[in-house]
Design an enzyme around this catalytic site. Structure first.
Site, mmCIF file in Angstrom:
data_model
loop_
_atom_site.group_PDB
_atom_site.id
_atom_site.type_symbol
_atom_site.label_atom_id
_atom_site.label_comp_id
_atom_site.label_asym_id
_atom_site.label_seq_id
_atom_site.Cartn_x
_atom_site.Cartn_y
_atom_site.Cartn_z
ATOM 1 N N SER A 7 0.944 -1.280 0.149
ATOM 2 C CA SER A 7 -0.070 0.095 -0.031
ATOM 3 C C SER A 7 0.975 1.149 0.045
ATOM 4 O O SER A 7 1.554 1.460 1.037
ATOM 5 C CB SER A 7 -0.983 -0.003 1.336
ATOM 6 O OG SER A 7 -1.410 1.309 1.456
ATOM 7 N N HIS A 32 -1.247 -1.405 -4.439
ATOM 8 C CA HIS A 32 -2.477 -0.960 -3.637
ATOM 9 C C HIS A 32 -2.686 0.569 -3.338
ATOM 10 O O HIS A 32 -1.879 1.015 -2.688
ATOM 11 C CB HIS A 32 -2.715 -1.686 -2.176
ATOM 12 C CG HIS A 32 -3.929 -1.707 -1.416
ATOM 13 N ND1 HIS A 32 -5.124 -2.419 -1.681
ATOM 14 C CD2 HIS A 32 -4.264 -0.745 -0.385
ATOM 15 C CE1 HIS A 32 -5.967 -1.934 -0.829
ATOM 16 N NE2 HIS A 32 -5.602 -0.957 -0.132
ATOM 17 N N ASP A 34 -4.526 3.626 -1.940
ATOM 18 C CA ASP A 34 -5.679 3.968 -0.940
ATOM 19 C C ASP A 34 -6.041 5.378 -1.444
ATOM 20 O O ASP A 34 -5.297 6.456 -1.178
ATOM 21 C CB ASP A 34 -5.063 3.928 0.529
ATOM 22 C CG ASP A 34 -5.031 2.462 0.855
ATOM 23 O OD1 ASP A 34 -6.117 1.780 0.824
ATOM 24 O OD2 ASP A 34 -3.739 2.174 1.337
ATOM 25 N N MET A 36 -8.891 8.345 -0.243
ATOM 26 C CA MET A 36 -9.819 8.666 1.084
ATOM 27 C C MET A 36 -10.002 10.209 0.709
ATOM 28 O O MET A 36 -9.424 11.086 0.132
ATOM 29 C CB MET A 36 -8.646 8.652 2.306
ATOM 30 C CG MET A 36 -8.246 7.318 2.575
ATOM 31 S SD MET A 36 -7.166 7.433 4.170
ATOM 32 C CE MET A 36 -6.444 5.717 3.861
ATOM 33 N N HIS A 65 -8.342 1.152 -3.972
ATOM 34 C CA HIS A 65 -9.107 0.921 -2.812
ATOM 35 C C HIS A 65 -10.051 2.176 -2.495
ATOM 36 O O HIS A 65 -9.302 3.348 -2.070
ATOM 37 C CB HIS A 65 -8.481 0.368 -1.586
ATOM 38 C CG HIS A 65 -9.126 0.403 -0.233
ATOM 39 N ND1 HIS A 65 -8.583 0.053 0.600
ATOM 40 C CD2 HIS A 65 -10.528 0.296 -0.279
ATOM 41 C CE1 HIS A 65 -9.560 -0.138 1.789
ATOM 42 N NE2 HIS A 65 -10.592 0.212 1.230
ATOM 43 N N MET A 67 -12.197 4.641 -0.399
ATOM 44 C CA MET A 67 -12.705 4.919 0.920
ATOM 45 C C MET A 67 -13.194 6.213 0.619
ATOM 46 O O MET A 67 -12.910 7.220 1.373
ATOM 47 C CB MET A 67 -11.512 4.765 1.972
ATOM 48 C CG MET A 67 -11.003 3.235 2.113
ATOM 49 S SD MET A 67 -9.619 3.414 3.065
ATOM 50 C CE MET A 67 -8.537 3.384 1.693
ATOM 51 N N MET A 136 -11.629 -5.797 6.009
ATOM 52 C CA MET A 136 -10.760 -4.778 6.506
ATOM 53 C C MET A 136 -10.434 -5.459 7.977
ATOM 54 O O MET A 136 -11.478 -5.606 8.655
ATOM 55 C CB MET A 136 -11.447 -3.309 6.585
ATOM 56 C CG MET A 136 -11.404 -2.740 5.057
ATOM 57 S SD MET A 136 -10.137 -2.211 4.481
ATOM 58 C CE MET A 136 -9.057 -1.450 5.650
ATOM 59 N N ASP A 174 -6.571 -6.232 4.311
ATOM 60 C CA ASP A 174 -5.863 -5.080 4.521
ATOM 61 C C ASP A 174 -6.146 -4.499 5.876
ATOM 62 O O ASP A 174 -7.194 -4.328 6.412
ATOM 63 C CB ASP A 174 -6.688 -4.126 3.536
ATOM 64 C CG ASP A 174 -6.077 -2.558 3.327
ATOM 65 O OD1 ASP A 174 -4.977 -2.468 3.994
ATOM 66 O OD2 ASP A 174 -6.763 -1.818 2.808
HETATM 67 C C1 DX5 Z 1 -6.136 1.514 5.679
HETATM 68 C C2 DX5 Z 1 -5.743 1.230 4.286
HETATM 69 C C3 DX5 Z 1 -4.700 0.344 4.356
HETATM 70 C C4 DX5 Z 1 -3.362 0.832 4.721
HETATM 71 C C5 DX5 Z 1 -2.859 -0.291 5.278
HETATM 72 O O1 DX5 Z 1 -7.249 2.537 5.657
HETATM 73 O O2 DX5 Z 1 -6.897 0.794 3.611
HETATM 74 O O3 DX5 Z 1 -4.326 0.166 2.811
HETATM 75 O O4 DX5 Z 1 -2.265 1.572 3.862
HETATM 76 O O5 DX5 Z 1 -1.526 0.041 6.235
HETATM 77 P P1 DX5 Z 1 -0.884 -1.021 6.978
HETATM 78 O O6 DX5 Z 1 -0.602 -2.035 6.411
HETATM 79 O O7 DX5 Z 1 0.201 -0.016 7.810
HETATM 80 O O8 DX5 Z 1 -1.814 -1.435 8.249
HETATM 81 ZN ZN ZN Z 2 -6.413 -0.050 1.656
#
Ligand code: DX5
Ligand code: ZN
Length: 216
Positions: A7, A32, A34, A36, A65, A67, A136, A174
């Site tokens: 990620s 990956h 993320d 947000m 991903h 969010m 998650m 994840d």
């Molecule tokens: C959390 C993200 C993850 C995050 C995971 O909201 O969706 O992908 O980057 O990070 P680690 O592996 O450090 O928990």
């Molecule tokens: Zn993620």
């Protein structure tokens, strides 16, 4: 075979291209990404332009991903930017079937994520339409959080449901993944591990990725 998806949330954004190349050279399978929005989760990250800029610098599968609230507004832009797979949260999609097909009609793989407090019954009726299910194991929003153990039984239950129905969707986990927590979810049936801090904060990225590959 276990696929490893670093990620980039835990990469250094001032040298993102370098960190992505390093992850690819170190044996990553997917990347990956993320996304947000500061509403569905209390943090802000990146938009479609960043995905478009990443696309030509790597051959890795771009695993996006989302969010974000109302993901249907941005799905076209992320598809055009070059996403290979887009995962939306069941909690953000009142018309989940429509949203999944909005992604698939663009020729992009579609996944659904469920938060730690969301029961798997919420996605049972859509499993056969999915390319990926994401369990998650932290509350989404930040890297570096502690793994929530309740994810393990959810993975096991989903694995059974997928097998019973002959569905070949990826089963991804994840949040808080390292060699120990990764082993627990792999034993339960997960085949795609997302890891942010465990990989990018490691002094040896190659070794970190390899330790996750070896769990399978
Ligand atoms: C959390 C993200 C993850 C995050 C995971 O909201 O969706 O992908 O980057 O990070 P680690 O592996 O450090 O928990
Ligand atoms: Zn993620």
């Amino acid at each position: 075979m276990i696929l490893v998806a670093p990620s980039i949330l835990s990469a250094n954004f001032s040298q993102l291209g370098k960190d992505i190349n390093k992850a690819e050279e170190s044996g990553a399978d997917w990347l990956h990404i993320d996304v947000m929005d500061g509403h569905f989760v209390p943090n802000l990250t990146i938009g479609p332009q960043v995905v478009a800029d990443i696309r030509p610098i790597t051959n890795l599968i771009l695993d996006v991903h989302l969010m974000i609230e109302k993901p249907e507004r941005l799905i076209p832009a992320f598809c055009e930017a070059g996403a290979d797979l887009i995962t939306v949260h069941s909690e953000t999609c009142p018309h989940l079937h429509r949203t999944i097909y909005q992604i698939k009609e663009k020729g992009v793989m579609a996944g659904v994520a469920i938060n730690p407090s969301t029961p798997i019954v919420m996605i049972e009726n859509i499993l056969s339409d999915l390319d990926l299910v994401l369990v998650m194991s932290v509350n989404p929003g930040f890297g570096g959080q502690k793994f929530i153990p309740g994810a393990v039984s959810k993975v096991a239950a989903l694995k059974n449901k997928l097998a019973e129905q002959g569905i070949s969707a990826y089963l991804q986990v994840d949040g808080g993944i390292n060699a120990q927590t990764g082993l627990e979810v792999v034993k339960a049936g997960c085949n795609v591990l997302v890891a942010g801090s465990y990989i990018f904060k490691s002094s040896d990225i190659s070794q970190a990725i390899n330790s996750l590959h070896q769990l399978g």
